[in-house]
Design a protein around this motif. Structure first.
Motif, PDB file in Angstrom:
ATOM      1  N   CYS A 167      47.279 -20.412  38.746  1.00 22.77           N
ATOM      2  CA  CYS A 167      48.156 -19.450  39.692  1.00 22.77           C
ATOM      3  C   CYS A 167      47.178 -19.727  41.251  1.00 22.77           C
ATOM      4  CB  CYS A 167      48.135 -18.117  39.666  1.00 22.77           C
ATOM      5  SG  CYS A 167      48.586 -16.886  40.765  1.00 22.77           S
TER       6      CYS A 167
ATOM      7  N   CYS B  53      45.857 -16.170  42.367  1.00 24.11           N
ATOM      8  CA  CYS B  53      44.293 -15.027  42.051  1.00 24.11           C
ATOM      9  C   CYS B  53      43.971 -16.756  41.778  1.00 24.11           C
ATOM     10  CB  CYS B  53      45.308 -14.614  41.447  1.00 24.11           C
ATOM     11  SG  CYS B  53      46.304 -15.330  40.023  1.00 24.11           S
TER      12      CYS B  53
ATOM     13  N   GLY C  14      44.791 -13.677  36.975  1.00 23.33           N
ATOM     14  CA  GLY C  14      45.586 -13.231  36.753  1.00 23.33           C
ATOM     15  C   GLY C  14      46.385 -12.059  38.218  1.00 23.33           C
ATOM     16  N   CYS C  15      47.195 -12.479  38.008  1.00 19.05           N
ATOM     17  CA  CYS C  15      47.973 -11.356  38.858  1.00 19.05           C
ATOM     18  C   CYS C  15      49.375 -11.239  39.411  1.00 19.05           C
ATOM     19  CB  CYS C  15      47.843 -12.310  40.493  1.00 19.05           C
ATOM     20  SG  CYS C  15      48.650 -13.650  40.927  1.00 19.05           S
TER      21      CYS C  15
ATOM     22  N   CYS D 132      52.020 -14.297  38.727  1.00 14.50           N
ATOM     23  CA  CYS D 132      51.648 -15.172  37.996  1.00 14.50           C
ATOM     24  C   CYS D 132      52.496 -14.255  36.345  1.00 14.50           C
ATOM     25  CB  CYS D 132      50.239 -16.217  38.187  1.00 14.50           C
ATOM     26  SG  CYS D 132      48.500 -15.453  37.784  1.00 14.50           S
TER      27      CYS D 132
HETATM   28 ZN   LIG Z   1      48.533 -15.137  39.534  1.00 12.62          ZN
END
Ligand SMILES: [Zn+2]
Lengths: 844, 347
Positions: free
Chosen positions: B271, B274, B278-279, B282
């Motif tokens: 991604c 981020c 993790g965000c 994604c």
């Molecule tokens: Zn992300």
């Protein structure tokens, strides 16, 4: 599909594979995990996770398996009870309002304690009284004069389901004092099942993929059953009318079963998998469907006998008769058509084959004798039925993608066993099994060298066979060649070369795409051909950007009345043929556009209140249906639009002027010269969309390639546009691109200085500028390098209907400096010709 | 002798008067008046020259020399003064001509390609460098080209993967992907090897929302030849993705399914919003799906006119709208075709 982790563990040992790692393995082999929903289990340690986690964890010190030894009335409240609870450590009085405990109230110490899920003070769980899922923390408080600080939990509070009518009563063997997460903590992996992997739309299928990918052994559920009842033979007749539509049909029977709730752990699993528990019979059919992938259907045998007038019932599978109807389990009367396959008896339809059962033969609370159907259906037929009836069901989903007929029998056996386990009863001796259209499981031979040539790997025959065996293919190795027999749960493997491709996918997927090397292309470069038009199109796009224009990318879908707005109200030709969309998303977008101009005008309308200067272009297709041809003509077009200010206003207070016809003409001239197209002509023309006096056709040679001009005031009034006039142009792309030149002549830069002079002539008003220019050029011959109009003047002293045109003339000779005498000679010739041909006078 | 001394004295006087007057001059524009008065035709020093004729013959050379010296002295004084005043004027000008440099510049309007064309251009160039050629195929297609020739006969379950706009003309639909172009290119080229990309608009029946569009751009990649391998697909697409997303981009191929390729894969890139932690973009996975790909299915090769026993190939398809959306963190996919000028002019 929702896959509870603990369920998978029944078939494959994944204890040493963390949750995160497991989800990764599944994702890599094609079972993409969307989300992991925790139902008790802790989120894996570590900062970085590759999955989205939701749900609730149950810390071991806060959530405990406990037992209620006595249920006592509350001194001040009818709807509350006090439970004497033992959590393994100590005895506590816990207050609850659960209606499913009322029955035990005031009965003294319970002979068989109730096993419950107990949450201690400080536990974080879902608020049972709030809609949705809202976290709350258990705190010490007084309820109706009694201390309360802990709780006996409902499914909703633990995040198992939305059920909050009563507290969970665990199975009797639940070990008091054990942390709840150790007893029934779980995590639900939500998996996107690919259309060709319906064999994995079940727990065993998922477990098989995990087993294949990790090499851990797979264990099948035990389906050994005791058929101790009366023989089924003679008690039910079965007729299959069309084996193409119904390759196999298997019936089994269990008698004297009690329709009761399934054990709690079964109900919990069904809930986690997304199915509502009903009773042990329905639950068993659903459970086995989720377990093996084979949908099953339970009939109330006695109601079938009743329908047969007390005679032996006959099950007939056949297509529907015109106008036949059936009330399905969801209480909707369905009208059936003659293509739909049904399960019927002599009295009429019982169920829509492979999709949904009928209400009448449904298993109810008073049923005792259950006839169980496991069948195999033609997936295309089921598919058509599902789409015609718009009836989605778990069975329909699976059957419309293809289920192997071998599963019919396996499903029936396992389901009879489960029913007996959860509801008692006796299984009748034997099955009624008709299999008129046996599935032939393909035998495919592939060589290791072919596999390696296809993948770019160096696998040995043994390695390939090992991978395929893990997916239950029977493999024989003979030298380089592996001969495989397809396992009897798969219908997605073909014969011959397609079968080889099918197996290549299995080998590469399980071997792991990450282990296949990455290489650059090894094959020779194909013949490199130049698409001249594509090249010119790119050039044109860049050219228009260089000319200051903003490119647009627009919708192809529109509506005829939207496009008609490009004409004046009494000239709207709406009766033209459009390519119409059968299932438009909205009436506003129900046809494919015919006019790129209409698109442009809509975009100008949208933007004209947002910007006081718009300079736009679009290159894209329009769609013209052609009589006698299946496909429409897709004609590439170019639109250009200008409106508003010539320059953006600045703080320096120069008054910007608005653009006019000649700004548009300048853009088009810039475009033509950039494409190196000479021979461009502009001819006054009428076009319904444009102002009759301010529009022109654009010609290359003798061919009209486009139209340009000011939008007709009546057309402009059809749109909500700002005050400044709108200029638009529309071109067919192909003639433009074909006329454009990549290669062109470059003129030598002059070595000798030019002679510059002005020439102003007075002519009649109706003589156009380009006509005058033409005569000047004729007179100037080779020596005259350039003619440029720089002023137009009208005034009293010139006389009525006269105008003066002033030109800059540039004379040059390639090989010498021109003398004044030479220039004068040319000039005089120009003046003479102007006078002769246009009656023009030199302006003094 | 008295005459001589007198004349010399007069010259000295002329000189000192003139120099005194020059000291008084403080503006550049007044210098000309001084020059006219003190060096001009009717100036005193010039008067000395013109009166020379009346002088004693012996005195003339001496006086001529003296007068010349005075004139030269005045001229160089003027020149010097000019320099001083010019320098003063420049200093003053520089001190006073202070622009407000924060004021905006005069607007220059420039043209722009639509963001989708820009991204498409980047992709086309990368593949172009690898010897791929660009083709275009129709946006309105037959059911055969869109589905059947791509190994999806009528009622094939995989047809569900594409929500299709059908037209009222029998067997004609709006293409749901650029893959029908594979068949067109193959039929045009068989049995020659192919390296082609096909960009274009595709249409899918979806409810319009911030996340879903009914029209969007795709690029199809196709390679056909003898013994084209999965490894070459992986290498080519990784090369491409690294050039598009950066040398350091993390990439992975995972198993997937498309009816027209087998084996099939999905390529994910780490991604870029981020960086992989993790965000929401994604969906907390750290990975973004960028393209689908696979080895061309034997049925498709056959429909394209290539003998699958001899030829193999790979194909890939990537959506342009969605990746552009993610890249620039655009809140609404519909911006691309609404053509709001406030959106477009940011690119
Ligand atoms: Zn992300």
């Amino acid at each position: 599909m929702n896959v509870p982790l603990t369920w998978i563990k029944d078939y494959v040992d994944i204890e040493d594979l963390g949750l995160e790692e497991l989800a990764k393995v599944m994702t890599m082999v094609g079972l993409e995990v969307d989300e992991i929903h925790l139902v008790g289990m802790p989120k894996p340690a570590g900062e970085k996770h590759e999955f989205k986690y939701t749900g609730l964890s149950w810390p071991k010190d806060k959530f405990i398996v406990a037992q209620v030894d006595e249920v006592m009335p509350h001194p001040n409240a009818d709807r509350l009870v006090l439970c004497r609870l033992n959590d393994g450590d100590e005895e506590i009085i816990v207050l609850t309002g659960a209606p499913n405990l009322y029955d035990y109230r005031g009965k003294g110490p319970l002979e068989k304690p109730l096993k419950v899920a107990y949450a201690r003070e400080g536990a974080v769980l879902y608020d049972g009284h709030e809609p949705g899922r809202k976290l709350t923390t258990l705190k010490r408080m007084k309820i109706r004069g009694v201390d309360s600080f802990s709780m006996i939990c409902s499914e909703k509070e633990l995040g198992i389901s939305d059920e909050h009518e009563g507290v969970i009563l665990l199975d009797d063997d639940a070990p008091t004092g054990t942390p709840l997460v150790d007893y029934m903590g779980d995590a639900v992996l939500s998996v996107d099942t690919l259309p060709n992997m319906v064999r994995d739309a079940c727990m065993l299928g998922v477990a098989r993929e995990i087993s294949a990918a990790t090499g851990k052994p797979l264990s099948y559920p035990d389906d050994q059953i005791q058929m101790t009842g009366k023989s089924l033979a003679g008690r039910i007749d079965l007729k299959i009318q069309d084996p193409e539509l119904n390759p196999r049909f298997v019936l089994g029977m269990i008698e004297g079963i009690a329709i009761q709730p399934s054990p709690y752990w079964i109900r919990r699993r069904l809930n986690l998998a997304g199915m509502r528990p009903i009773n042990c019979v329905v639950d068993a059919t659903n459970y086995v469907m989720l377990e093996l992938g084979q949908p099953l259907h339970a009939f109330d045998y006695d109601s079938l006998v009743a329908r047969a007038g007390g005679e032996t019932p006959t099950i007939i599978t056949r297509t529907a008769k015109q106008g036949e109807t059936l009330v399905t389990l969801d209480d909707i009367e369905r009208t059936l058509d003659p293509e739909m396959e049904l399960v019927t008896d002599t009295a009429g339809p019982l169920s829509i084959a492979g999709v949904m059962g009928g209400e009448e033969s449904e298993v109810g609370g008073s049923s005792e004798n259950i006839l169980l159907e496991g069948a195999s259906w033609n997936f295309i037929n089921v598919r058509k039925t599902v789409s015609k009836l718009k009836l989605n069901s778990e069975a329909g989903y699976r059957f419309s993608r293809g289920i192997h007929p071998a599963m019919s029998e396996k499903g029936v056996r396992l389901c009879l066993k489960r029913m007996q386990e959860w509801g008692g009863g006796v299984i009748a001796e034997g099955l009624v099994d008709k299999y008129p259209n046996p599935q032939v499981d393909p035998v495919v031979a592939l060589s290791a060298s072919w596999v390696n040539d296809s993948l770019g790997t160096a696998l040995k025959p043994g390695e390939i066979a090992e991978i395929l065996s893990r997916l239950e293919f029977e493999c024989d190795i003979d030298g380089d060649v592996i001969t495989t027999k397809t396992p009897s749960h798969r219908v997605d493997i073909h014969d011959g070369i397609i079968g080889r491709a099918d197996l290549l996918e299995e080998v590469s997927r399980i071997y792991g795409y990450d282990r296949i090397p990455a290489r650059r292309l090894n094959q020779p470069l194909p013949p490199q051909k130049v698409d001249q038009l594509m090249l010119m199109e790119d050039k044109l796009r860049e050219l228009l950007v260089d000319l200051g224009l903003q490119e647009l990318v627009a919708y192809r879908m529109t509506a005829p009345e939207r496009e008609a707005r490009r004409f004046p109200p009494d000239d709207m030709a709406t009766e033209v043929a459009y390519l119409e969309i059968q299932n438009p998303i909205t009436v506003e977008r129900r046809v494919m556009r015919r006019s790129i101009l209409a698109t442009l005008l809509e975009i100008i309308e949208y933007n004209c209140s947002l910007s006081n200067r718009l300079v736009l272009f679009e290159i894209g297709p329009v769609f013209h249906p052609i009589t006698g041809k299946q496909l429409p003509e897709e004609k590439m077009m170019l639109s250009i639009g200008l409106t508003g200010l010539r320059e953006m206003p600045s703080w320096q207070g120069d008054q910007p002027t608005t653009m006019d016809f000649y700004d548009m003409k300048g853009v088009i001239e810039g475009m033509m010269s950039g494409l190196h197209i000479d021979e461009v002509q502009y001819r006054a023309a009428t076009h319904p969309s444009f102002h009759p006096g301010k529009s022109a056709e654009v010609l290359i040679g003798d061919d009209i390639v486009g139209v340009m001009g000011e939008l007709h005031p009546l057309v402009k009034a059809n749109y909500e546009m700002a005050e400044p006039p709108v200029y638009a142009a529309e071109f067919e792309l192909e003639p433009l691109l074909k006329a454009g030149r990549i290669l062109f002549d470059v003129e030598a830069v002059p070595t000798y200085p030019p002679v510059l002079e002005d020439l102003a002539v007075v002519v009649d008003e109706d003589i156009t500028a380009d006509r005058v220019e033409e005569v000047i050029k004729k007179g100037g011959g080779e020596t005259l390098a350039k003619v440029q109009l720089f002023d137009i003047y009208r005034g009293k002293q010139l006389g009525e209907s006269k105008k003066s045109l002033a030109f800059n003339l540039t004379y040059i000779a390639p090989d010498r400096t021109l003398t004044d005498k030479e220039v004068l000679k040319v000039r005089n010739k120009i003046i003479r010709l102007l006078n002769e041909e246009l009656d023009a006078e030199l302006r003094s | 002798m008295a005459e001589k001394e007198q004349a010399i004295e007069k010259l000295e006087q002329i000189k000192s008067t003139a120099l005194a007057a020059l000291v008084e001059v403080s503006r550049e524009e007044d210098l000309e008046a001084w020059r006219v008065a003190h060096l001009g035709r009717s100036s005193a020093v010039m008067g000395v020259f013109s009166s020379m004729g009346k002088m004693d013959k012996d005195l003339r050379p001496l006086m001529g020399k003296a007068a010349n010296e005075v004139r030269q002295a005045l001229e160089s004084a003027l020149e010097e003064k000019q320099g001083v005043l010019a320098e003063q004027a420049l200093k003053k000008a520089l001190a006073t001509e202070q622009l407000d440099v924060t004021l905006p510049g005069r607007p220059v309007t420039r043209g722009r390609l639509h963001p989708l064309t820009q991204v498409l251009g980047r992709i086309t160039r990368i593949f172009g460098d690898m010897g791929f050629q660009v083709y275009r195929s129709p946006e309105v297609e037959t059911d055969d080209y869109n589905f059947t020739y791509l190994n999806m006969p009528p009622y094939h379950p995989a047809r569900d993967m594409w929500d299709t706009f059908y037209t009222k003309t029998d067997g004609v639909l709006l293409r749901t992907h650029t893959s029908p172009g594979q068949i067109h290119v193959m039929r045009e080229h068989a049995p020659e090897p192919i390296r082609a990309i096909l960009p274009g608009a595709t249409m899918r029946y979806e409810q319009l929302s911030a996340r879903s569009e009914i029209e969007f751009a795709q690029v199809e990649v196709l390679v056909v030849g003898e013994k084209v391998t999965f490894a070459e697909m992986k290498g080519t697409l990784e090369d491409f993705a690294k050039r598009l997303f950066g040398e350091d981009a993390r990439l992975r191929l995972r198993a997937s399914h498309f009816p027209f390729t087998e084996p099939s894969a999905e390529m994910d890139v780490g991604c870029f919003v981020c960086g992989g932690t993790g965000c929401p973009v994604c969906k907390e996975t750290g990975w973004l799906e960028i393209l689908g790909c696979g080895m061309v299915h034997p049925v498709v090769l056959e429909y394209g006119g290539y003998d699958p026993e001899v030829y193999s190939g790979f194909a890939a398809g990537m959506g342009i709208d969605r990746s552009t959306l993610m890249r620039y963190r655009i809140d609404d996919i519909r911006h691309f075709r609404n053509n709001d000028i406030r959106f477009l002019k940011q690119f």
